[in-house]
Design an enzyme around this catalytic site. Sequence first.
Site, PDB file in Angstrom:
ATOM      1  N   ARG A  35       0.821  -1.220   0.000  1.00  9.60           N
ATOM      2  CA  ARG A  35       0.000   0.000   0.000  1.00  9.60           C
ATOM      3  C   ARG A  35       0.849   1.260   0.000  1.00  9.60           C
ATOM      4  O   ARG A  35       0.481   2.258  -0.631  1.00  9.60           O
ATOM      5  CB  ARG A  35      -0.942  -0.009   1.197  1.00  9.60           C
ATOM      6  CG  ARG A  35      -2.054  -1.017   0.991  1.00  9.60           C
ATOM      7  CD  ARG A  35      -2.980  -1.054   2.168  1.00  9.60           C
ATOM      8  NE  ARG A  35      -4.120  -1.898   1.873  1.00  9.60           N
ATOM      9  CZ  ARG A  35      -4.805  -2.564   2.790  1.00  9.60           C
ATOM     10  NH1 ARG A  35      -4.462  -2.482   4.052  1.00  9.60           N
ATOM     11  NH2 ARG A  35      -5.834  -3.300   2.444  1.00  9.60           N
ATOM     12  N   LYS A 218     -20.255 -17.796  -1.827  1.00 13.17           N
ATOM     13  CA  LYS A 218     -21.711 -17.645  -1.779  1.00 13.17           C
ATOM     14  C   LYS A 218     -22.304 -16.794  -2.888  1.00 13.17           C
ATOM     15  O   LYS A 218     -21.715 -15.803  -3.301  1.00 13.17           O
ATOM     16  CB  LYS A 218     -22.100 -17.005  -0.449  1.00 13.17           C
ATOM     17  CG  LYS A 218     -21.840 -17.897   0.733  1.00 13.17           C
ATOM     18  CD  LYS A 218     -22.208 -17.167   1.992  1.00 13.17           C
ATOM     19  CE  LYS A 218     -22.021 -18.059   3.204  1.00 13.17           C
ATOM     20  NZ  LYS A 218     -22.157 -17.284   4.429  1.00 13.17           N
ATOM     21  N   GLY A 374     -10.240  -9.198  -3.278  1.00 13.12           N
ATOM     22  CA  GLY A 374      -9.848 -10.168  -2.261  1.00 13.12           C
ATOM     23  C   GLY A 374      -9.202 -11.436  -2.748  1.00 13.12           C
ATOM     24  O   GLY A 374      -8.049 -11.427  -3.196  1.00 13.12           O
ATOM     25  N   GLY A 397     -13.376  -3.997  -1.175  1.00  8.42           N
ATOM     26  CA  GLY A 397     -14.770  -3.548  -1.098  1.00  8.42           C
ATOM     27  C   GLY A 397     -15.079  -2.451  -2.096  1.00  8.42           C
ATOM     28  O   GLY A 397     -16.158  -2.426  -2.702  1.00  8.42           O
TER      29      GLY A 397
HETATM   30  P1  AMP Z   1     -15.554 -14.983  -1.230  1.00 11.15           P
HETATM   31  O1  AMP Z   1     -15.027 -14.285  -0.026  1.00 11.15           O
HETATM   32  O2  AMP Z   1     -17.051 -15.113  -1.268  1.00 11.15           O
HETATM   33  O3  AMP Z   1     -14.993 -14.466  -2.526  1.00 11.15           O
HETATM   34  O4  AMP Z   1     -15.088 -16.484  -1.077  1.00 11.15           O
HETATM   35  C1  AMP Z   1     -13.767 -16.883  -1.134  1.00 11.15           C
HETATM   36  C2  AMP Z   1     -13.686 -18.196  -0.457  1.00 11.15           C
HETATM   37  O5  AMP Z   1     -14.510 -19.130  -1.130  1.00 11.15           O
HETATM   38  C3  AMP Z   1     -12.304 -18.807  -0.450  1.00 11.15           C
HETATM   39  O6  AMP Z   1     -11.823 -18.808   0.855  1.00 11.15           O
HETATM   40  C4  AMP Z   1     -12.524 -20.226  -0.961  1.00 11.15           C
HETATM   41  O7  AMP Z   1     -11.876 -21.185  -0.180  1.00 11.15           O
HETATM   42  C5  AMP Z   1     -14.022 -20.391  -0.830  1.00 11.15           C
HETATM   43  N1  AMP Z   1     -14.545 -21.414  -1.737  1.00 11.15           N
HETATM   44  C6  AMP Z   1     -14.385 -21.526  -3.051  1.00 11.15           C
HETATM   45  N2  AMP Z   1     -14.957 -22.657  -3.509  1.00 11.15           N
HETATM   46  C7  AMP Z   1     -15.483 -23.290  -2.453  1.00 11.15           C
HETATM   47  C8  AMP Z   1     -16.189 -24.512  -2.284  1.00 11.15           C
HETATM   48  N3  AMP Z   1     -16.448 -25.299  -3.308  1.00 11.15           N
HETATM   49  N4  AMP Z   1     -16.567 -24.859  -1.040  1.00 11.15           N
HETATM   50  C9  AMP Z   1     -16.284 -24.055   0.013  1.00 11.15           C
HETATM   51  N5  AMP Z   1     -15.641 -22.884  -0.083  1.00 11.15           N
HETATM   52  C10 AMP Z   1     -15.242 -22.502  -1.306  1.00 11.15           C
END
Ligand code: AMP
Length: 417
Positions: A35, A218, A374, A397
């Site tokens: 940063r 999610k 992220g 974000g």
């Molecule tokens: P996000 O913060 O929503 O972008 O999610 C990122 C996280 O999603 C990472 O830590 C990954 O380990 C997790 N992730 C990706 N694919 C899967 C999966 N099939 N099952 C559980 N976690 C997952």
Amino acid sequence: MMTIDNYNFAGKKAIVRVDFNVPLNEEGKITDDTRIRGALPTLKKVLAEGGALIIMSHMGKPKGKVNPKFSLSQIVDAVSEKLGVAVQFAPDCAKAAEAAAALKAGEVLLLENLRYYPEEEGKPVGIDKEDPAYNDAKKAMKESQKEFAKTLASYADCYINDAFGTAHRRHASTAVIADYFNEDSKMLGYLMEKEVQAVDNILKDIKRPFTAIMGGSKVSTKIGIIENLMDKVDNLILCGGMTYTFAKAQGGNVGNSICEMDKLDLALNIIEQAKAKGVNLVLGTDCVAGDDFKNDCNTQVCPANAIPEGWEGLDAGPETQKAFAAAIEGAKTILWNGPAGVFEFDNFTAGSRAIAEAIAKATAEGAFSLIGGGDSVACINKFGMADQVSYISTGGGALLEAIEGKVLPGVAAIKGE
Ligand code: AMP
């Protein structure tokens, strides 16, 4: 709009909002200086032209109180070394008028953590949102936020915002302060200019075909972005944990896979929207499933909609990897946010790696590729492929809100949009 290249900094004082919220170890030493390095081009430009700098930033979450753990005094030496100037330090950001007035051309003053003052974030402290007096407290805080911003503004002749990481916040130093400078004396820094341009490349000046890859855990946290992109993309890859909510929604069995049962209708709706808008929606058809959520569990490749009981989908399968690569090949604009599997486990990186490799190939053939928000950044760094994509965003974000189509207060305060 004034730009940093057009402004004449000679003999002027510039107050610059940067994001120096760097991680520190227990001894207060910086563990990652990305940063600080990100802001150097802007800071050096002002100094090289004979200006003086007043640098301001937040660090951590001191919640409106003085807390030495979050003191920016800990980074004075590092900033001095990088700028090649002995940086002076103002231990109270709201009482730095004298130190600022005494600055000469080429000198630098770093202000103490802005978030020692609740006025920076502008949220009332010590009062519950449910409290009947909350609204009055909020109004009063907005007024003192203006006063705080005015004080900061009084230190300088011009204002530069180079903190993309906080551009989605309407804080005193990121947006409110801009009201105290006229059009010709406020501007975006180089880092902000690059970030804003990168977002424009995927939302406004789109070269087709445009492939967006959304992954992560999610659907619920990505829905705003998916809906905004639906009107813009040619190909939309939805991967990672989201795969199983889609598979379940279409009547599949997903075993123990991550699945949002309350988002099944939403998933079906996304499939319908894609059809109606002529978007090529690419979902996982096969997966690498594990019998436990750990790196060295037993694995098997199975259809994403027929996962045996006791197993969970942890990565995209080989057939899916090929489909992802095909949707990325030949693209001229690419956005990637969120991994295709649990990439933190070395045995479940193949899906994300297939995406990264396809993006690198398309980029070498002339595509603009933006990676951000992220985990996909962590992913591309883990694969050592950061130099094979066009742009990696520094703002988690802020980038996500920009891609959702939201106006970023930090940008709007300067561009007037
Ligand atoms: P996000 O913060 O929503 O972008 O999610 C990122 C996280 O999603 C990472 O830590 C990954 O380990 C997790 N992730 C990706 N694919 C899967 C999966 N099939 N099952 C559980 N976690 C997952």
